[in-house]
Motif scaffolding. Structure first.
Motif, PDB file in Angstrom:
ATOM      1  N   GLN A   1     -21.365  17.012  35.318  1.00  0.00           N
ATOM      2  CA  GLN A   1     -21.876  15.649  35.464  1.00  0.00           C
ATOM      3  C   GLN A   1     -22.716  15.174  34.272  1.00  0.00           C
ATOM      4  O   GLN A   1     -22.531  14.036  33.821  1.00  0.00           O
ATOM      5  N   PRO A   2     -23.636  15.985  33.730  1.00  0.00           N
ATOM      6  CA  PRO A   2     -24.382  15.500  32.556  1.00  0.00           C
ATOM      7  C   PRO A   2     -23.461  15.126  31.393  1.00  0.00           C
ATOM      8  O   PRO A   2     -23.695  14.126  30.704  1.00  0.00           O
ATOM      9  N   LEU A   3     -22.416  15.909  31.194  1.00  0.00           N
ATOM     10  CA  LEU A   3     -21.488  15.657  30.095  1.00  0.00           C
ATOM     11  C   LEU A   3     -20.598  14.453  30.385  1.00  0.00           C
ATOM     12  O   LEU A   3     -20.296  13.651  29.485  1.00  0.00           O
TER      13      LEU A   3
ATOM     14  N   SER B   1     -16.841  15.986  38.473  1.00  0.00           N
ATOM     15  CA  SER B   1     -17.421  15.057  37.485  1.00  0.00           C
ATOM     16  C   SER B   1     -16.390  14.204  36.758  1.00  0.00           C
ATOM     17  O   SER B   1     -16.719  13.147  36.244  1.00  0.00           O
ATOM     18  N   MET B   2     -15.158  14.681  36.655  1.00  0.00           N
ATOM     19  CA  MET B   2     -14.108  14.043  35.855  1.00  0.00           C
ATOM     20  C   MET B   2     -14.508  13.941  34.379  1.00  0.00           C
ATOM     21  O   MET B   2     -14.003  13.104  33.637  1.00  0.00           O
ATOM     22  N   GLY B   3     -15.395  14.841  33.963  1.00  0.00           N
ATOM     23  CA  GLY B   3     -15.845  14.834  32.574  1.00  0.00           C
ATOM     24  C   GLY B   3     -14.748  15.169  31.582  1.00  0.00           C
ATOM     25  O   GLY B   3     -14.783  14.713  30.434  1.00  0.00           O
ATOM     26  N   ALA B   4     -13.768  15.964  32.003  1.00  0.00           N
ATOM     27  CA  ALA B   4     -12.663  16.293  31.099  1.00  0.00           C
ATOM     28  C   ALA B   4     -11.827  15.063  30.791  1.00  0.00           C
ATOM     29  O   ALA B   4     -11.359  14.870  29.656  1.00  0.00           O
ATOM     30  N   ASN B   5     -11.628  14.212  31.804  1.00  0.00           N
ATOM     31  CA  ASN B   5     -10.917  12.958  31.554  1.00  0.00           C
ATOM     32  C   ASN B   5     -11.716  12.060  30.624  1.00  0.00           C
ATOM     33  O   ASN B   5     -11.160  11.408  29.730  1.00  0.00           O
ATOM     34  N   ALA B   6     -13.034  12.017  30.828  1.00  0.00           N
ATOM     35  CA  ALA B   6     -13.888  11.241  29.919  1.00  0.00           C
ATOM     36  C   ALA B   6     -13.764  11.760  28.490  1.00  0.00           C
ATOM     37  O   ALA B   6     -13.747  10.981  27.529  1.00  0.00           O
ATOM     38  N   ALA B   7     -13.662  13.079  28.339  1.00  0.00           N
ATOM     39  CA  ALA B   7     -13.568  13.689  27.009  1.00  0.00           C
ATOM     40  C   ALA B   7     -12.279  13.291  26.297  1.00  0.00           C
ATOM     41  O   ALA B   7     -12.304  12.901  25.121  1.00  0.00           O
ATOM     42  N   THR B   8     -11.149  13.401  26.987  1.00  0.00           N
ATOM     43  CA  THR B   8      -9.878  13.069  26.332  1.00  0.00           C
ATOM     44  C   THR B   8      -9.754  11.562  26.094  1.00  0.00           C
ATOM     45  O   THR B   8      -9.165  11.139  25.095  1.00  0.00           O
ATOM     46  N   GLN B   9     -10.336  10.758  26.990  1.00  0.00           N
ATOM     47  CA  GLN B   9     -10.363   9.310  26.752  1.00  0.00           C
ATOM     48  C   GLN B   9     -11.201   8.993  25.511  1.00  0.00           C
ATOM     49  O   GLN B   9     -10.820   8.167  24.680  1.00  0.00           O
ATOM     50  N   ALA B  10     -12.351   9.657  25.392  1.00  0.00           N
ATOM     51  CA  ALA B  10     -13.231   9.432  24.246  1.00  0.00           C
ATOM     52  C   ALA B  10     -12.539   9.820  22.943  1.00  0.00           C
ATOM     53  O   ALA B  10     -12.710   9.156  21.914  1.00  0.00           O
ATOM     54  N   TYR B  11     -11.749  10.867  22.978  1.00  0.00           N
ATOM     55  CA  TYR B  11     -11.020  11.313  21.790  1.00  0.00           C
ATOM     56  C   TYR B  11     -10.100  10.209  21.282  1.00  0.00           C
ATOM     57  O   TYR B  11     -10.084   9.876  20.091  1.00  0.00           O
ATOM     58  N   THR B  12      -9.324   9.624  22.202  1.00  0.00           N
ATOM     59  CA  THR B  12      -8.414   8.540  21.825  1.00  0.00           C
ATOM     60  C   THR B  12      -9.188   7.309  21.383  1.00  0.00           C
ATOM     61  O   THR B  12      -8.868   6.663  20.380  1.00  0.00           O
ATOM     62  N   LEU B  13     -10.247   6.972  22.130  1.00  0.00           N
ATOM     63  CA  LEU B  13     -11.018   5.767  21.847  1.00  0.00           C
ATOM     64  C   LEU B  13     -11.667   5.830  20.461  1.00  0.00           C
ATOM     65  O   LEU B  13     -11.647   4.845  19.710  1.00  0.00           O
ATOM     66  N   ILE B  14     -12.222   6.965  20.106  1.00  0.00           N
ATOM     67  CA  ILE B  14     -12.925   7.070  18.826  1.00  0.00           C
ATOM     68  C   ILE B  14     -11.943   7.080  17.662  1.00  0.00           C
ATOM     69  O   ILE B  14     -12.225   6.513  16.596  1.00  0.00           O
ATOM     70  N   GLN B  15     -10.775   7.662  17.857  1.00  0.00           N
ATOM     71  CA  GLN B  15      -9.721   7.521  16.849  1.00  0.00           C
ATOM     72  C   GLN B  15      -9.344   6.049  16.682  1.00  0.00           C
ATOM     73  O   GLN B  15      -9.129   5.571  15.558  1.00  0.00           O
ATOM     74  N   ASN B  16      -9.263   5.333  17.790  1.00  0.00           N
ATOM     75  CA  ASN B  16      -8.944   3.905  17.737  1.00  0.00           C
ATOM     76  C   ASN B  16     -10.000   3.127  16.965  1.00  0.00           C
ATOM     77  O   ASN B  16      -9.675   2.233  16.173  1.00  0.00           O
ATOM     78  N   THR B  17     -11.256   3.431  17.206  1.00  0.00           N
ATOM     79  CA  THR B  17     -12.344   2.730  16.505  1.00  0.00           C
ATOM     80  C   THR B  17     -12.251   2.964  15.007  1.00  0.00           C
ATOM     81  O   THR B  17     -12.477   2.040  14.203  1.00  0.00           O
ATOM     82  N   GLU B  18     -11.905   4.172  14.616  1.00  0.00           N
ATOM     83  CA  GLU B  18     -11.726   4.462  13.195  1.00  0.00           C
ATOM     84  C   GLU B  18     -10.624   3.602  12.592  1.00  0.00           C
ATOM     85  O   GLU B  18     -10.738   3.112  11.463  1.00  0.00           O
ATOM     86  N   ARG B  19      -9.556   3.374  13.351  1.00  0.00           N
ATOM     87  CA  ARG B  19      -8.454   2.533  12.860  1.00  0.00           C
ATOM     88  C   ARG B  19      -8.901   1.083  12.680  1.00  0.00           C
ATOM     89  O   ARG B  19      -8.508   0.420  11.714  1.00  0.00           O
ATOM     90  N   VAL B  20      -9.710   0.595  13.611  1.00  0.00           N
ATOM     91  CA  VAL B  20     -10.215  -0.781  13.485  1.00  0.00           C
ATOM     92  C   VAL B  20     -11.091  -0.902  12.244  1.00  0.00           C
ATOM     93  O   VAL B  20     -10.985  -1.875  11.480  1.00  0.00           O
ATOM     94  N   LEU B  21     -11.957   0.073  12.009  1.00  0.00           N
ATOM     95  CA  LEU B  21     -12.802   0.047  10.810  1.00  0.00           C
ATOM     96  C   LEU B  21     -11.952   0.113   9.537  1.00  0.00           C
ATOM     97  O   LEU B  21     -12.297  -0.516   8.530  1.00  0.00           O
ATOM     98  N   ALA B  22     -10.844   0.838   9.586  1.00  0.00           N
ATOM     99  CA  ALA B  22      -9.933   0.888   8.437  1.00  0.00           C
ATOM    100  C   ALA B  22      -9.335  -0.486   8.159  1.00  0.00           C
ATOM    101  O   ALA B  22      -9.172  -0.875   6.989  1.00  0.00           O
ATOM    102  N   ILE B  23      -9.029  -1.236   9.211  1.00  0.00           N
ATOM    103  CA  ILE B  23      -8.500  -2.595   9.041  1.00  0.00           C
ATOM    104  C   ILE B  23      -9.588  -3.523   8.507  1.00  0.00           C
ATOM    105  O   ILE B  23      -9.331  -4.361   7.629  1.00  0.00           O
TER     106      ILE B  23
END
Length: 503
Positions: A332-334, A417-439
């Motif tokens: 849960q904390p994670l 906690s569903m923290g593992a789902n949060a982790a894999t979602q965060a992985y995709t999301l942060i890669q996406n943010t990097e792409r937006v900054l590249a644009i």
């Protein structure tokens, strides 16, 4: 620079992990860690000889089968069955960077001497890490509560000669690799399977990897937004220290300071302005980027605590002569921290896309879509579409995973906690943010060119000069996919080559 990291009770810092990964350091147990592991195992062996009462996970079944007593001659079979039956991962394969971190963090957690594992077991994990023998693990299967059961089962399989590993750039059967290296499978003793499977190392590894990346992207967002501000002919007054001292959030103060430093000496920022105010996506950079910085520091605190903790179950306390079945594996904390990280990093992408939109809008003396002969050329029209699509996807990914739960193990594990789902979602999301900054960088560098002969700051001009070595000024329409990918690789390389601080 030391080529070896010693596993000990000394606090494991984010910067230390970054160095271990960047310099590909080997790891080794300290004498203190060896003593703690050995003493704990000896205590447990003695306990098994003298106590006939059921102890959860040591001489009982697991989960809702916790009341089923297992005879002493079947304890090794019990632990091996546990590892094999829980290896239920599916979906995409976890990246090697995350797997290395999972191994490192599992070794760290077991080194504290509260888990009851054999020294041989920990040493085999260290051997795998040091020789880049990485278990094949899958992204789906963990509820983030009884530990990351399925992913950690796949991490543990090669110890007993099962499952698959990455070895010499190939996926191989673990059994074949052990034979080639003349290594015998580990014979698991009582509790060892549970110690290996209970734990939060899947969530923790994702969190640590993404924190390191997020700190770097936070820095890049400040730098790229400074280029956009200058290219947009924006005002420096909103970044005055006086504004932020009367609302002194740490992240806000830090962002304003950075922007001022990046733009110091800019002819463009110093010139007289016609517009009295800038849009929020420029004027409120300190407030928005700063809030993300403060979030990163909160998430950092959570994960620093986690990776320096014992997260399996039950926990063994030698001095107190207690074996206690608790819930330190609950993520849960994670989960909450990862959801917070998702929201914060999505906002960096959101405000970046708004700056992209402003830059192509044909205002402030910039040509529409940042290209000569608009109409004949579509210019930077569609990269903004791409950025808009990405930030919309991020809004969906940023929906909290931790507000969900589902009953498992026949009702014994009734809140997860569903923290593992949060982790894999965060992985995709942060890669996406990097792409937006590249644009945004692609757009900002293009817009800055239209301000010549006036120049930005020496720092920014030097940065753009390096960027132009990879991505030229766009005279007329081309394949923007290639330019976006090149811009993304430039950011990745810049982050690797430069020591960016975790603050």
């Amino acid at each position: 620079m030391d080529t070896e990291h010693i596993i000990s009770s000394e606090t494991l810092e984010l910067s230390t992990i970054s160095d271990i990964l960047f310099y590909q350091k080997k790891v080794k147990l300290s004498e203190e860690a060896i003593r703690k592991i050995t003493n704990c195992r000896a205590y447990l062996d003695q306990k098994m000889r003298t106590q006939d009462e059921p102890i959860y996970g040591i001489n009982t079944g697991f989960g809702s089968l916790c009341n089923v007593k297992i005879s002493g001659d079947k304890l090794t079979h019990l632990q091996e069955n546990l590892v094999m039956s829980h290896a239920c991962g599916t979906g995409d394969k976890v990246s090697k960077e995350i797997i290395r971190l999972m191994l490192l963090l599992k070794i760290q957690s077991l080194s504290y001497g509260h888990s009851g594992v054999q020294l041989d077991t920990v040493n085999r994990l260290i051997y795998f890490y040091n020789h880049d023998i990485l278990p094949v693990i899958y992204t789906q299967g963990s509820l983030g509560a009884s530990g990351d059961l399925a992913p950690l089962a796949h991490l543990a399989l090669p110890l007993i000669g099962k499952g698959q590993v990455y070895y010499k750039d190939r996926i191989c059967e673990a059994e074949d690799v052990l034979k080639e290296l003349q290594l015998e499978p580990i014979t698991l003793k009582s509790k060892e399977g549970l110690a290996l499977l209970n734990g939060t190392q899947f969530m923790s590894a994702y969190g640590i990897y993404l924190l390191i990346k997020s700190y770097k992207l936070s820095y890049m967002a400040d730098l790229i937004s400074s280029i956009s501000l200058d290219a947009f002919n924006g005002r420096i007054e909103p970044f005055d220290d006086l504004v932020h001292l009367v609302r002194p959030h740490n992240g806000q103060l830090k962002t304003a300071e950075r922007i001022r430093e990046f733009l110091e000496g800019s002819e463009l920022i110093a010139q007289e302005k016609q517009d009295v105010q800038d849009p929020y996506s420029f004027r409120c950079i300190p407030q928005v980027h700063g809030a993300t910085k403060d979030t990163l520091n909160f998430v950092h605190k959570v994960f620093k605590t986690e990776i320096n903790s014992v997260t399996d179950n039950p926990n063994i306390f030698i001095q107190e002569d207690k074996i206690i079945s608790g819930g330190n594996f609950h993520g849960q904390p994670l989960a909450l921290a990862l959801d917070y990280l998702k929201i914060a990093m999505a906002e960096l992408g959101n405000i970046s896309e708004r700056r992209i939109y402003q830059l192509i809008s044909g205002t402030r003396g910039l040509p529409a879509f940042l290209v000569d002969n608009p109409g004949l050329n579509s210019g930077f029209m569609i990269p903004q579409y791409t950025a808009a699509s990405i930030v919309s996807a991020n809004k969906q990914l940023a929906t909290p995973a931790s507000v969900d739960s589902i009953v498992s193990s026949n009702g014994q594990e009734d809140h997860v906690s569903m923290g593992a789902n949060a982790a894999t979602q965060a992985y995709t999301l942060i890669q996406n943010t990097e792409r937006v900054l590249a644009i945004e960088l692609l757009n900002a560098s293009q817009a800055l060119n239209f301000r010549k002969p006036k120049l930005s700051s020496p720092l920014i001009e030097s940065f753009i000069s390096s960027y132009r070595d990879e991505i030229p000024f766009v005279e007329e329409d081309g394949i923007f996919h290639k330019m976006i990918e090149s811009s993304l690789h430039f950011i990745e390389d810049f982050c690797i080559e430069n020591e960016l601080l975790f603050d």
